[in-house]
Design an enzyme around this catalytic site. Structure first.
Site: not given
Ligand code: NDP
Length: 256
Positions: A145, A158
């Site tokens: 990020s 974070y």
């Molecule tokens: P979301 O919260 O929209 O999606 C996260 C996904 O990961 C879901 O499928 C969730 O499913 C899964 N997940 C979360 N925790 C776990 C866990 N402990 N074990 C297994 N699966 C897990 O996140 P984003 O798509 O927004 O983010 C994806 C990446 O991008 C992250 O690393 C985030 O830090 C990074 N990012 C996002 C930004 C944004 O603005 N959206 C900006 C910069 C970076 P479930 O909860 O059912 O497990």
């Protein structure tokens, strides 16, 4: 040509049921890869798998909480048997954030966030190394990020976990080059996903973010997944150790 295809290649994408991970699964499948993904919610995972199979994508999935070592070991066992001991692409996508002023984080908040964002990334890399090595053209892509590059008020834990990933990528690129494994990092700014739904409704935050973003809008998940796919293509075979922002120009914007 095959330089611009992932045909016949195999990929593991963590957290593929929503947001950026979901877009990455679809993008890699679109380039011809077979993908295994995981999340914690079985019902949501099964819905996604049905939807993808309906589109003709070759996707399998398993329930896994990447913050648990026992779950990580199960996941990699599953991937080993699904793809016969070989993996070409590992996308470390899972990340979570709870925003608080620094002095209000409890020890539990801290260790929980580090476990989800950093411990998972480090230990999954250890577990997946033999599979990537067996591929003889392995590629790791981390989703970091811009919060790990500049201070954005996203919370210090974070930010520190993402900054650690930005360096992990560079060291792995050097250490594992001998095993023909490349390692790169995609660094998004605010992207339209469920993770930041609450922020997207916060007009003050969004107005400030957009006023500092040269392209003047937030990213869509597809605009992040396209770079992930590019970094995994044979066409990207000389790119390793890089931390590449997909941020509409935010991190290079000075005063205007
Ligand atoms: P979301 O919260 O929209 O999606 C996260 C996904 O990961 C879901 O499928 C969730 O499913 C899964 N997940 C979360 N925790 C776990 C866990 N402990 N074990 C297994 N699966 C897990 O996140 P984003 O798509 O927004 O983010 C994806 C990446 O991008 C992250 O690393 C985030 O830090 C990074 N990012 C996002 C930004 C944004 O603005 N959206 C900006 C910069 C970076 P479930 O909860 O059912 O497990």
């Amino acid at each position: 040509s095959s330089r611009w295809s992932l045909n016949g290649m195999t990929a593991l994408v963590t957290g593929g049921t929503r947001g950026i991970g979901h877009a990455i699964v679809e993008e890699l499948c679109g380039f011809g890869a077979k993908v295994h993904t995981c999340s914690r919610n079985e019902a949501e995972l099964n819905n996604c798998l049905d939807e993808w199979r309906g589109k003709g994508f070759l996707v399998s999935g398993s329930v896994c909480d990447v913050s648990s070592q026992a779950h990580r070991e199960n996941l990699i066992q599953k991937v080993t048997s699904t793809f016969n001991g070989k993996l070409d692409i590992y996308v470390n996508n899972v990340g979570a954030n709870f925003r608080k002023p620094t002095i209000e984080y409890t020890a539990e908040d801290y260790s929980q966030m580090m476990a989800i964002n950093l411990d998972s990334a480090f230990h999954l890399c250890q577990l997946v190394h033999p599979l990537l090595k067996a591929s003889e053209m392995g590629s790791i892509v981390f989703i970091s990020s811009i919060a790990g590059v500049v201070s954005l008020g996203t919370g210090t834990v974070y930010a520190a976990s993402k900054a650690a990933i930005n360096q992990l990528v560079k060291n792995l690129a050097c250490e594992w080059a001998k095993d023909s494994i490349r390692s790169n990092c995609v660094v998004p700014a605010t992207t339209n996903t469920p993770l930041v739904e609450h922020l997207l409704r916060n007009k003050k935050y969004i107005d400030e973010m957009l006023s500092r973003t040269p392209l003047g809008r937030i990213a869509e998940p597809k605009e992040i997944s396209s770079l992930v796919a590019f970094l995994c293509l044979p066409a990207a075979s000389y790119i390793t150790g890089q931390v590449i922002s997909v941020d509409g120009g935010l991190t290079v914007n000075g005063f205007q």
